[in-house]
Motif scaffolding. Structure first.
Motif, mmCIF file in Angstrom:
data_model
loop_
_atom_site.group_PDB
_atom_site.id
_atom_site.type_symbol
_atom_site.label_atom_id
_atom_site.label_comp_id
_atom_site.label_asym_id
_atom_site.label_seq_id
_atom_site.Cartn_x
_atom_site.Cartn_y
_atom_site.Cartn_z
ATOM 1 N N GLU A 1 0.792 -1.232 0.000
ATOM 2 C CA GLU A 1 0.000 0.000 0.000
ATOM 3 C C GLU A 1 0.826 1.285 0.000
ATOM 4 O OE1 GLU A 1 -2.188 -0.939 3.542
ATOM 5 O OE2 GLU A 1 -0.990 0.430 4.740
ATOM 6 N N SER A 2 2.085 1.205 0.422
ATOM 7 C CA SER A 2 2.874 2.441 0.540
ATOM 8 C C SER A 2 3.809 2.677 -0.641
ATOM 9 C CB SER A 2 3.707 2.390 1.824
ATOM 10 O OG SER A 2 2.868 2.140 2.922
ATOM 11 N N ALA A 3 3.681 1.868 -1.691
ATOM 12 C CA ALA A 3 4.596 2.027 -2.841
ATOM 13 C C ALA A 3 4.026 3.026 -3.847
ATOM 14 C CB ALA A 3 4.806 0.673 -3.515
ATOM 15 N N PHE A 4 4.927 3.674 -4.570
ATOM 16 C CA PHE A 4 4.469 4.646 -5.569
ATOM 17 C C PHE A 4 5.541 4.862 -6.634
ATOM 18 C CE2 PHE A 4 6.433 6.918 -2.014
ATOM 19 C CZ PHE A 4 7.368 7.721 -2.654
ATOM 20 N N GLN A 5 5.128 5.502 -7.738
ATOM 21 C CA GLN A 5 6.108 5.940 -8.743
ATOM 22 C C GLN A 5 6.359 7.424 -8.525
ATOM 23 O OE1 GLN A 5 4.888 6.442 -12.820
ATOM 24 N NE2 GLN A 5 6.977 6.619 -13.583
ATOM 25 N N GLY A 6 7.589 7.739 -8.176
ATOM 26 C CA GLY A 6 7.986 9.140 -8.107
ATOM 27 C C GLY A 6 8.758 9.499 -9.362
ATOM 28 N N TYR A 7 9.088 10.768 -9.484
ATOM 29 C CA TYR A 7 9.963 11.179 -10.589
ATOM 30 C C TYR A 7 10.871 12.281 -10.054
ATOM 31 C CZ TYR A 7 11.660 11.389 -15.295
ATOM 32 O OH TYR A 7 12.472 11.282 -16.394
ATOM 33 N N ALA A 8 12.169 12.064 -10.167
ATOM 34 C CA ALA A 8 13.133 12.950 -9.519
ATOM 35 C C ALA A 8 13.290 14.287 -10.231
ATOM 36 C CB ALA A 8 14.494 12.252 -9.435
ATOM 37 N N ALA A 9 12.915 14.369 -11.494
ATOM 38 C CA ALA A 9 13.303 15.552 -12.269
ATOM 39 C C ALA A 9 12.227 15.970 -13.270
ATOM 40 C CB ALA A 9 14.624 15.277 -12.987
ATOM 41 N N THR B 1 0.269 6.135 -7.540
ATOM 42 C CA THR B 1 0.451 5.206 -6.425
ATOM 43 C C THR B 1 0.512 3.778 -6.960
ATOM 44 O OG1 THR B 1 -1.956 5.296 -6.126
ATOM 45 C CG2 THR B 1 -0.615 6.688 -4.700
ATOM 46 N N GLN B 2 1.235 2.932 -6.259
ATOM 47 C CA GLN B 2 1.402 1.534 -6.677
ATOM 48 C C GLN B 2 0.767 0.569 -5.671
ATOM 49 O OE1 GLN B 2 3.542 -0.562 -9.174
ATOM 50 N NE2 GLN B 2 2.415 1.013 -10.273
ATOM 51 N N GLY B 3 0.157 1.102 -4.618
ATOM 52 C CA GLY B 3 -0.536 0.216 -3.670
ATOM 53 C C GLY B 3 -1.983 0.068 -4.084
ATOM 54 N N GLY B 4 -2.555 -1.093 -3.880
ATOM 55 C CA GLY B 4 -3.961 -1.290 -4.234
ATOM 56 C C GLY B 4 -4.474 -2.583 -3.656
ATOM 57 N N VAL B 5 -5.644 -2.998 -4.113
ATOM 58 C CA VAL B 5 -6.259 -4.192 -3.504
ATOM 59 C C VAL B 5 -5.666 -5.474 -4.096
ATOM 60 C CG1 VAL B 5 -8.414 -2.948 -3.054
ATOM 61 C CG2 VAL B 5 -8.189 -4.314 -5.149
ATOM 62 N N ARG B 6 -5.732 -6.526 -3.301
ATOM 63 C CA ARG B 6 -5.214 -7.816 -3.758
ATOM 64 C C ARG B 6 -6.131 -8.382 -4.839
ATOM 65 N NH1 ARG B 6 -1.576 -9.550 0.440
ATOM 66 N NH2 ARG B 6 -1.977 -8.128 2.171
ATOM 67 N N VAL B 7 -5.509 -8.907 -5.902
ATOM 68 C CA VAL B 7 -6.272 -9.552 -6.983
ATOM 69 C C VAL B 7 -5.636 -10.902 -7.284
ATOM 70 C CG1 VAL B 7 -7.026 -7.386 -8.067
ATOM 71 C CG2 VAL B 7 -4.871 -8.440 -8.801
ATOM 72 N N ASP B 8 -6.378 -11.785 -7.989
ATOM 73 C CA ASP B 8 -5.814 -13.083 -8.362
ATOM 74 C C ASP B 8 -5.296 -13.038 -9.805
ATOM 75 O OD1 ASP B 8 -7.983 -13.327 -10.053
ATOM 76 O OD2 ASP B 8 -8.900 -15.031 -9.006
ATOM 77 N N GLU B 9 -5.007 -14.205 -10.366
ATOM 78 C CA GLU B 9 -4.369 -14.251 -11.690
ATOM 79 C C GLU B 9 -5.314 -13.852 -12.828
ATOM 80 O OE1 GLU B 9 -5.283 -16.762 -9.859
ATOM 81 O OE2 GLU B 9 -5.915 -18.503 -11.012
ATOM 82 N N HIS B 10 -6.606 -13.705 -12.524
ATOM 83 C CA HIS B 10 -7.559 -13.198 -13.526
ATOM 84 C C HIS B 10 -7.956 -11.754 -13.242
ATOM 85 C CE1 HIS B 10 -7.856 -17.258 -14.956
ATOM 86 N NE2 HIS B 10 -8.343 -17.692 -13.814
ATOM 87 N N GLY C 1 -3.894 1.001 -11.217
ATOM 88 C CA GLY C 1 -3.671 1.543 -9.883
ATOM 89 C C GLY C 1 -4.679 1.130 -8.833
ATOM 90 N N VAL C 2 -5.814 0.543 -9.221
ATOM 91 C CA VAL C 2 -6.773 0.057 -8.220
ATOM 92 C C VAL C 2 -6.230 -1.221 -7.573
ATOM 93 C CG1 VAL C 2 -9.155 -0.670 -7.798
ATOM 94 C CG2 VAL C 2 -8.672 1.023 -9.571
ATOM 95 N N ALA C 3 -5.455 -1.976 -8.328
ATOM 96 C CA ALA C 3 -4.916 -3.253 -7.838
ATOM 97 C C ALA C 3 -3.535 -3.040 -7.215
ATOM 98 C CB ALA C 3 -4.803 -4.232 -9.003
ATOM 99 N N ALA C 4 -3.130 -4.006 -6.414
ATOM 100 C CA ALA C 4 -1.779 -3.965 -5.831
ATOM 101 C C ALA C 4 -0.751 -3.932 -6.949
ATOM 102 C CB ALA C 4 -1.565 -5.211 -4.979
#
Ligand SMILES: Cc1cc2nc3c(=O)[nH]c(=O)nc-3n(C[C@H](O)[C@H](O)[C@H](O)COP(=O)(O)OP(=O)(O)OC[C@H]3O[C@@H](n4cnc5c(N)ncnc54)[C@H](O)[C@@H]3O)c2cc1C
Length: 459
Positions: free
Chosen positions: A243-251, A393-402, A420-423
């Protein structure tokens, strides 16, 4: 025995969100014989996908084979896990790595989406060139191709159509309630709902709750990522992962607002603070380095040279636009560079000298960087004024292989999550676990898997 009667529906599959994930889901559903509609709350489709560079990884694609690049889903999965470290959605890494090359080939071959293998540089986190992007390297082009394909597949894309909540009956999702558009409030019944509404980067409260490390970064993604789809699913009993992961951009070029291509850094560029000193080891990547840059007061500068400037401008339209808009300063030597960017000349000369020694291998880099692309920077220099940012953001809900949303007792009937809704698969927290392409891989990949499964279960 007679088959149980299916409930009456308005459309087989309702897709929430007209970014890459939603459009891919709708295309996959209609390929499988289902009917689909895409609902978009904003004035225009595209979301974050339109703002992106449109780069999608394909581990073992046929274009890689043609270019003599040896790759496979296993290699892609290993690369992603090396960058991310251990996390809570490792099964998804393997699912997405397996899906990646078929995803790119499906988009190109079945839906004529123009994606080409990028071979002029490797991206953050990848051991071989494997990202496929529109020739312009602009997400707008990817969205335009997906919209054209959706039209050809008779998928309606309704803009100005905010979904207010899910229609839930006996624990199963049976459609959505739309509210606040010109037609008032209405319900759309469906066999399946694919939530492709992206994450919560534009919602400061959710950022503070789930991804506090990103709180200090200016959000520069699309406005629509306000997290409501994640909240609906949490109310249904879904749980978050990573839940706490994300894509940042430094520049991000300031004040222009466009990306300072990280290729400038990969070819040997450095980032310096307002005193002309290096900030740290840039080779952790543009996302991981954003946190370091955010600790520096005021804007920073990306410093490279005119060889790098001209090469990147020749390959990347957004960077060429930045150059044309005057966002890249040129300076004949160190003193001119110091004057152009307003830093102390003596300190800047020392910084460039230390970087030169590290890049040519005559002394170790005090910041620990070992990869210097094209080697030492040369005169004339080039520089871009920049600020760090949060992209998504890169955190989201747990999903299965489908891509089915997982509740306490397994998949919640009738609902899928993509993008982004999914983990995500970028580590547990922060920006450093993000490999280039993780955003669109999870959006388009889970969208494709969701649409296919939703159509398949209809028979
Ligand atoms: C500048 C930038 C560059 C990037 N570059 C890359 C890259 O090159 N490669 C990569 O992999 N990733 C990249 N990313 C990340 C990537 O753009 C996202 O991860 C990806 O686009 C997510 O796709 P999506 O379909 O899930 O969401 P989006 O494309 O954001 O689409 C979601 C849509 O849902 C709509 N929506 C939300 N809530 C509702 C609602 N209640 N009702 C109706 N509609 C709703 C939103 O308005 C939005 O249009 C970049 C991001 C940025 C900002």
């Amino acid at each position: 025995m007679a088959e149980p009667k299916r409930p009456e529906v308005d459309v087989d599959v309702v897709v929430v969100g007209a970014g890459g994930g939603g459009l891919a889901a709708a295309l996959a559903a209609t390929d499988g014989g289902a009917t689909a509609v895409v609902l978009e709350k904003e004035e225009r489709p595209g979301g974050n996908t339109a703002a992106s560079t449109g780069s999608v990884p394909g581990g073992g694609s046929r274009w890689q084979a043609e270019a003599g690049i040896e790759d496979s889903p296993a290699r892609l999965a290993a690369d992603l896990l090396r960058q991310s470290g251990p996390h809570e959605a490792e099964d998804l890494v393997r699912v997405l790595a397996e899906a990646s090359a078929p995803l790119v080939e499906w988009l190109v071959d079945t839906h004529q989406v123009d994606l080409r293998l990028i071979t002029d540089y490797k991206h953050v986190g990848h051991s071989v060139p494997r990202l496929h992007a529109p020739p312009s390297r602009k997400g707008h082009a990817l969205v335009a191709d997906l919209l054209r394909a959706a039209k050809a597949a008779d998928v309606e894309v309704l803009t100005h159509t905010p979904v207010e909540r899910l229609l839930v009956e006996n624990g199963a999702v049976r459609g959505v309630v739309v509210s606040g558009n010109r037609s008032g409030t209405y319900t759309l019944r469906s066999h399946a709902v694919v939530l492709a509404a992206n994450g919560f980067g534009a919602d400061p409260e959710m950022i503070a709750r789930f991804a506090p490390q990103a709180s200090g970064l200016e959000y520069l993604g699309a406005h629509g990522s306000t997290g409501e789809a994640v909240r609906w699913l949490l109310d249904l009993g879904a749980t978050m992962a990573n839940e706490s992961a994300f894509q940042g951009y430094a520049a991000v070029a300031s004040p222009h607002g466009s990306i300072t291509s990280w290729t400038t850094v990969e070819h040997g560029g450095i980032l310096i603070d307002g005193n002309g000193a290096r900030i740290g080891d840039e080779s952790v990547g543009y996302s991981g380095f954003a946190a370091e840059v955010s600790r520096v007061p005021g804007p920073v500068h990306v410093v490279f040279d005119t060889r790098i400037r001209d090469s990147v401008a020749a390959h990347e339209e957004e960077f060429a636009d930045l150059l044309a808009a005057g966002g890249v300063k040129e300076a004949a030597d160190v003193n001119a560079l110091a004057a152009a960017i307003g830093v102390d000349g003596t300190q800047l000369a020392r910084t460039l000298e230390i970087a030169r020694a590290a890049a040519e291998g005559s002394a170790p880099d005090p910041a620990g960087r070992t990869e210097w692309g094209w080697g030492p920077l040369r005169r004339p220099y080039a520089a871009v004024r920049a600020i760090p940012a949060l992209f998504h953001t890169q955190g989201g809900v747990r999903v299965d292989e489908h891509a089915r949303v997982l509740g306490p007792d397994g998949p919640v009937p009738g609902v899928y999550a993509a993008g982004g809704v999914a983990a995500g698969v970028s580590g547990r927290e922060g920006g450093s676990g993000y490999s280039s392409g993780n955003g669109l891989l999870a959006a388009l990949g889970l969208g494709m898997l969701a649409g296919r499964h939703a159509a398949a279960v209809l028979g």
